[in-house]
Design a protein around this motif. Structure first.
Motif, PDB file in Angstrom:
ATOM      1  N   ALA A   1       0.686  -1.163   0.043  1.00  0.00           N
ATOM      2  CA  ALA A   1      -0.084   0.120  -0.029  1.00  0.00           C
ATOM      3  C   ALA A   1       0.852   1.183   0.079  1.00  0.00           C
ATOM      4  O   ALA A   1       0.438   2.133  -0.610  1.00  0.00           O
ATOM      5  CB  ALA A   1      -0.988   0.091   1.275  1.00  0.00           C
ATOM      6  N   ASP A   2       1.707   1.210   0.582  1.00  0.00           N
ATOM      7  CA  ASP A   2       2.911   2.231   0.561  1.00  0.00           C
ATOM      8  C   ASP A   2       4.166   1.889   0.064  1.00  0.00           C
ATOM      9  O   ASP A   2       5.008   1.510   0.683  1.00  0.00           O
ATOM     10  CB  ASP A   2       3.184   2.819   2.280  1.00  0.00           C
ATOM     11  CG  ASP A   2       3.977   4.151   2.252  1.00  0.00           C
ATOM     12  OD1 ASP A   2       4.475   4.289   1.283  1.00  0.00           O
ATOM     13  OD2 ASP A   2       4.019   4.790   3.258  1.00  0.00           O
ATOM     14  N   ALA A   3       4.269   2.122  -1.105  1.00  0.00           N
ATOM     15  CA  ALA A   3       5.373   1.582  -2.000  1.00  0.00           C
ATOM     16  C   ALA A   3       6.853   2.427  -1.633  1.00  0.00           C
ATOM     17  O   ALA A   3       7.898   1.715  -1.603  1.00  0.00           O
ATOM     18  CB  ALA A   3       5.343   1.509  -3.326  1.00  0.00           C
ATOM     19  N   ARG A   4       6.622   3.499  -1.291  1.00  0.00           N
ATOM     20  CA  ARG A   4       7.857   4.260  -0.951  1.00  0.00           C
ATOM     21  C   ARG A   4       8.246   4.100   0.483  1.00  0.00           C
ATOM     22  O   ARG A   4       9.651   4.077   0.553  1.00  0.00           O
ATOM     23  CB  ARG A   4       7.343   5.907  -0.958  1.00  0.00           C
ATOM     24  CG  ARG A   4       7.186   6.253  -2.495  1.00  0.00           C
ATOM     25  CD  ARG A   4       6.748   7.646  -2.671  1.00  0.00           C
ATOM     26  NE  ARG A   4       6.275   7.859  -3.961  1.00  0.00           N
ATOM     27  CZ  ARG A   4       6.537   8.856  -4.781  1.00  0.00           C
ATOM     28  NH1 ARG A   4       7.732   9.569  -4.533  1.00  0.00           N
ATOM     29  NH2 ARG A   4       6.070   9.003  -6.038  1.00  0.00           N
ATOM     30  N   ALA A   5       7.490   3.746   1.225  1.00  0.00           N
ATOM     31  CA  ALA A   5       7.837   3.183   2.585  1.00  0.00           C
ATOM     32  C   ALA A   5       8.660   1.757   2.588  1.00  0.00           C
ATOM     33  O   ALA A   5       9.831   1.596   3.110  1.00  0.00           O
ATOM     34  CB  ALA A   5       6.655   2.997   3.577  1.00  0.00           C
ATOM     35  N   SER A   6       8.179   0.961   1.785  1.00  0.00           N
ATOM     36  CA  SER A   6       8.666  -0.275   1.081  1.00  0.00           C
ATOM     37  C   SER A   6      10.345  -0.067   0.617  1.00  0.00           C
ATOM     38  O   SER A   6      11.366  -0.555   1.154  1.00  0.00           O
ATOM     39  CB  SER A   6       8.071  -1.285   0.349  1.00  0.00           C
ATOM     40  OG  SER A   6       7.086  -1.820   0.744  1.00  0.00           O
ATOM     41  N   LEU A   7      10.328   0.805  -0.376  1.00  0.00           N
ATOM     42  CA  LEU A   7      11.520   1.189  -0.855  1.00  0.00           C
ATOM     43  C   LEU A   7      12.456   1.801   0.102  1.00  0.00           C
ATOM     44  O   LEU A   7      13.656   1.624   0.306  1.00  0.00           O
ATOM     45  CB  LEU A   7      11.463   2.330  -1.817  1.00  0.00           C
ATOM     46  CG  LEU A   7      13.025   2.758  -2.620  1.00  0.00           C
ATOM     47  CD1 LEU A   7      13.362   1.693  -3.487  1.00  0.00           C
ATOM     48  CD2 LEU A   7      12.735   3.861  -3.179  1.00  0.00           C
ATOM     49  N   ARG A   8      12.040   2.658   1.153  1.00  0.00           N
ATOM     50  CA  ARG A   8      12.927   3.192   2.343  1.00  0.00           C
ATOM     51  C   ARG A   8      13.593   1.936   3.162  1.00  0.00           C
ATOM     52  O   ARG A   8      14.561   1.921   3.459  1.00  0.00           O
ATOM     53  CB  ARG A   8      12.211   4.086   2.960  1.00  0.00           C
ATOM     54  CG  ARG A   8      12.030   5.585   2.278  1.00  0.00           C
ATOM     55  CD  ARG A   8      11.309   6.689   3.161  1.00  0.00           C
ATOM     56  NE  ARG A   8      10.135   6.461   3.694  1.00  0.00           N
ATOM     57  CZ  ARG A   8       9.052   6.697   3.210  1.00  0.00           C
ATOM     58  NH1 ARG A   8       9.062   7.567   2.090  1.00  0.00           N
ATOM     59  NH2 ARG A   8       7.968   6.548   3.701  1.00  0.00           N
TER      60      ARG A   8
END
Length: 149
Positions: free
Chosen positions: A75-82
């Motif tokens: 749901a939060d792809a940017r958090a996964s990237l971080r």
């Protein structure tokens, strides 16, 4: 200034940069250590070889986690990237800090002067380059519009 939408997909370029670093993290320890200077070094006691093996396996685990988080659907792809960037960075950050321990050296005495890139220890140069790629992945994920990847 664009606002970050947690539901926005992560740019493909960011995922690729994290993957490049993760593959280096997976393979690098074996390429550097699975030889006569490390794991097959007859001067190394068994416990030193144990910790060398632990370090190689840690690189495998961190690289695999970085890839998994870089490419997972969330749901939060940017958090996964971080999170992927943190996994990707840990091995290289700890490698840079290892020289601060008592008696630590970048190479064994009989290999003094070897393992240098542009006059600097290869471990530091490689770490800085890979950490820079992770920084670029974060910067790409923060800026501008993104396309579904």
């Amino acid at each position: 200034m664009p606002t970050e939408d947690a539901r926005s997909p992560t740019p493909l370029a960011s995922r690729i940069l994290v993957t490049v670093v993760a593959l280096a993290t997976l393979a690098g320890p074996y390429l550097a250590d699975w030889n006569e200077t490390h794991i097959y070094n007859p001067r190394w006691p068994p416990h030193a070889k144990f910790h060398n093996a632990q370090t190689m396996l840690l690189g495998t685990a961190l690289g695999a986690c970085a890839i998994a988080f870089a490419w997972r659907r969330a749901a939060d792809a940017r958090a996964s990237l971080r999170v992927a960037v943190v996994f990707g960075a840990l091995y290289w950050l700890t490698q840079m800090g290892s020289i601060l321990f008592p008696g630590a050296a970048f190479v064994d005495p009989e290999r003094a002067g070897q393992g240098m890139i542009a006059g600097l220890p290869a471990q530091i140069v490689i770490s800085v380059v890979l950490l820079g790629l992770l920084g670029a992945a974060l910067a790409l994920a923060r800026g501008g519009p993104v396309r579904q990847s």
